[in-house]
Design an enzyme around this catalytic site. Sequence first.
Site, short mmCIF file in Angstrom:
data_model
loop_
_atom_site.label_atom_id
_atom_site.label_comp_id
_atom_site.label_asym_id
_atom_site.label_seq_id
_atom_site.Cartn_x
_atom_site.Cartn_y
_atom_site.Cartn_z
N THR A 1 57.00 42.41 45.83
CA THR A 1 55.90 42.68 46.75
C THR A 1 55.31 41.41 47.35
O THR A 1 55.01 41.34 48.54
CB THR A 1 54.80 43.47 46.03
OG1 THR A 1 55.39 44.67 45.52
CG2 THR A 1 53.67 43.83 46.95
N THR B 1 56.97 42.36 40.17
CA THR B 1 56.22 42.40 38.91
C THR B 1 56.91 43.23 37.82
O THR B 1 56.68 42.99 36.64
CB THR B 1 54.80 42.96 39.12
OG1 THR B 1 54.90 44.25 39.71
CG2 THR B 1 54.00 42.05 40.01
N ASP B 2 57.74 44.20 38.21
CA ASP B 2 58.29 45.15 37.23
C ASP B 2 58.96 44.47 36.04
O ASP B 2 58.71 44.81 34.89
CB ASP B 2 59.34 46.05 37.89
CG ASP B 2 58.72 47.28 38.50
OD1 ASP B 2 57.51 47.24 38.79
OD2 ASP B 2 59.44 48.27 38.69
N LYS C 1 54.13 43.73 31.18
CA LYS C 1 53.44 44.56 32.17
C LYS C 1 52.96 45.82 31.46
O LYS C 1 53.76 46.53 30.86
CB LYS C 1 54.41 44.91 33.31
CG LYS C 1 53.72 45.62 34.47
CD LYS C 1 54.64 45.79 35.68
CE LYS C 1 53.87 46.41 36.83
NZ LYS C 1 54.68 46.54 38.05
#
Lengths: 461, 461
Positions: free
Chosen positions: A107, A183-184, A262
């Site tokens: 992102t 970020t995953d 996360k």
Amino acid sequence: MADDKYKGYRGPALSVLKNFNVYVWSDVEVETTKGVFAGVILPRSETADDCHLVLKMSNGYNVGVLAENIQNIREIGHKEAHYKIPESEFPRDPAKPNVTLLGTGGTIASRLDYRTGAVIPAFTPGELYGAVPELADICNLKTEKLYGVFSENMGPEQYMFTAKKIGEEIENGVDGIVIGHGTDAMHHTAAALSFMVQDSPVPIVIVGSQRSSDRPSSDAAFNLQCACHTAAHSDIAEVTVCMFGPTSDQYNLLHKGTRVRKMHSSYRSTFRTLGDIPIAMVTPEKVTPIKKDYKRRDMNRKPKIDAVFEEMVSIVYYYPNMRPDIIESLVDNGYKGIVIAGTGLGHVNKPLYEPIRKAVEKGVQVVMTVQTLWGYVQMYVYDTGRDLLDIGIMPMENMLPEVAYIKLGWVLAHTTEREEVRKMMLTPINDEITEREPFDGYLIWQGGVPEVEEFISKILR
Amino acid sequence: MADDKYKGYRGPALSVLKNFNVYVWSDVEVETTKGVFAGVILPRSETADDCHLVLKMSNGYNVGVLAENIQNIREIGHKEAHYKIPESEFPRDPAKPNVTLLGTGGTIASRLDYRTGAVIPAFTPGELYGAVPELADICNLKTEKLYGVFSENMGPEQYMFTAKKIGEEIENGVDGIVIGHGTDAMHHTAAALSFMVQDSPVPIVIVGSQRSSDRPSSDAAFNLQCACHTAAHSDIAEVTVCMFGPTSDQYNLLHKGTRVRKMHSSYRSTFRTLGDIPIAMVTPEKVTPIKKDYKRRDMNRKPKIDAVFEEMVSIVYYYPNMRPDIIESLVDNGYKGIVIAGTGLGHVNKPLYEPIRKAVEKGVQVVMTVQTLWGYVQMYVYDTGRDLLDIGIMPMENMLPEVAYIKLGWVLAHTTEREEVRKMMLTPINDEITEREPFDGYLIWQGGVPEVEEFISKILR
């Protein structure tokens, strides 16, 4: 080329636009066989497929609508948006530290503008400066796009190449490195780089964003500034993740690459240090260390780039009634390492003992972690744990399952000799095993609750 | 029978004791090929193996030492302990509610005494009264041992039998049910009973302990009192888990059976409600509801016992670089349901798309959950998620992966028709999907930090 009013649309998607007399930037309601969608028709990248319309909905998310399911489109208005970022030359100041930003995708990289109407990486220093001019106050930025992938598609090949790239940048004398990343699976990459780039003389800071920069609540600019500041000015020469701390825009937390995970699918404050406390609080202007025992910046230190990985490694996430075939299939398919995420202190049910014993006999390395995520494996407590130890499972203390997966892949590229594997796995490289959980490491540092933050700020005072 | 000084020891273990002139209750230092262990030699169950010595270490844990590894044993002292619980008749008071305690095993059941020197269930009402006399102030207790297994060995057979047993007890007019259970997979059983016993007229409270009752920090007695009070007196007629709340002995938290997870391998305050807030705070004297929307006690309501389970269900816990064989093997081995715990909003890498598509084509039901544990699956946000939806993966909102595993097994025992499966999976039975996370549900209720507890108590005031 498609007409400019249909930027990027081709094939069935273009036909649908034409049929219903709507264009890119039309504000529409789309009736489909799957329900009604409302939003603004976005331009489409020429490399994207030709069967979806992409709408930006009022909540800021994009939705893709399959052309063949569309029954009707009603135009309500027109909302042309100019997302193009004015590109200016990134100013260079010889007094400022030099930072290299390596882009891998995600992102933070891919949504910095909508010039092409699609999710594509747009990433020159000039574009970044146009989007976040504050960066020029922090450092001289050089950017390089390594990949443009969602983080779940990052893997060993990318880890190894990125590690080598980091080695080159350090060789070239850069003062700090920032890695833009989805970020995953950011924490997997952070673990991989922690093992593949050891003894770095400079900070290596991985950063991403949970909300794209066209959304009002975006964390992209703030995270980027914090990460660049850390890379340029901090004393923390480790592989870290720099992401949103609390729910308010006050500060980022800097997490050790081997202890971060996360923990929320959509919140900005999603990354948490587990079984430890974060290394530091970071703002675009300041780094405030929380931990004392990190590796200091030292431009004379030579980094050790050790970019290897054995891919035949898997995680088995235990659930009640798990059947032997889960283990047997892995062995049959040639896996060389298995990370079990057991229940409680490190348990699986009895029917798995025999296939695990056979796996170990065949030379497969089997290690145990806990799926509680917090706490230690302790296999001496119950008979069942001792049985598993006797079979040859190696307990991994408080190493996170994801980190054990990455480390086992890395270790097995060095050796397959069991005692050597055990020794390497249990010798921490950068706190992937900690001696003792800091008191309340489980409980505090959750952030976001004013009272907790007051408590944190008291500690820091 | 072994000599009384060697209670329960046989074979090689007995020989070692005799060789080194030590006995049960000797306080010893044992030198082994694996290191030195210090502790008191515990009696051994006659059903236990004959090759281990069991030591109680000073930290309260037991350790098993393999006789053949022992090189020397030095006696330092002698600490005979009498763990036998004086058994008295459990007093019956017609004015008090009747509670049935069903035992399945685990620490709370198995360590209530060391009469036999081993981990065995000891569980009559008289024994419980002897150990925790306060229970008689709360209710009339009837106990029944269903199993004596560690919770990781609980499975569908035990879930179904327990559900039917609960149905019988309700039929017999009991005022509440307590289930003693190992903590490791307590949340799996809680989910199973939530689906298998619907519309219960009375509370069904699952309880366990993280530390056995012979350890000073044991939570066994406190948890048992809280659970019995909840079953006997509370208005909350749901399947719940009643376990230690904060790190101090102040109160337990009552968690909904579908929203609870073990989050620390050894802490007493290990259970957490995820994506919601706990139903209530509980002490041995009082239940203080936190949530308002629970099912009330209603002795006229008829429970629906629906005790079925399809065992061919699995969890695939995604990690970067996961290979297609992980999915292919499950399909080849006849699995009918797969729960994917994806990264972020519900993602896996591209190489898995094709095997997943084929699995769906063959009639395997594939559902998506998030391995962040907190937050929702949102597969419309990125192209990749939409691709997975097109393939036929069903997103499970904010259902926990473990709960999705249990529910999918339960649903597939009713139907294998895709749209029917989808409908049943996405129709919440007891908040396994919540409409919206309560603000800060992610952050608060972690307990244990005085400031957080003050904050919680303010809310409750």
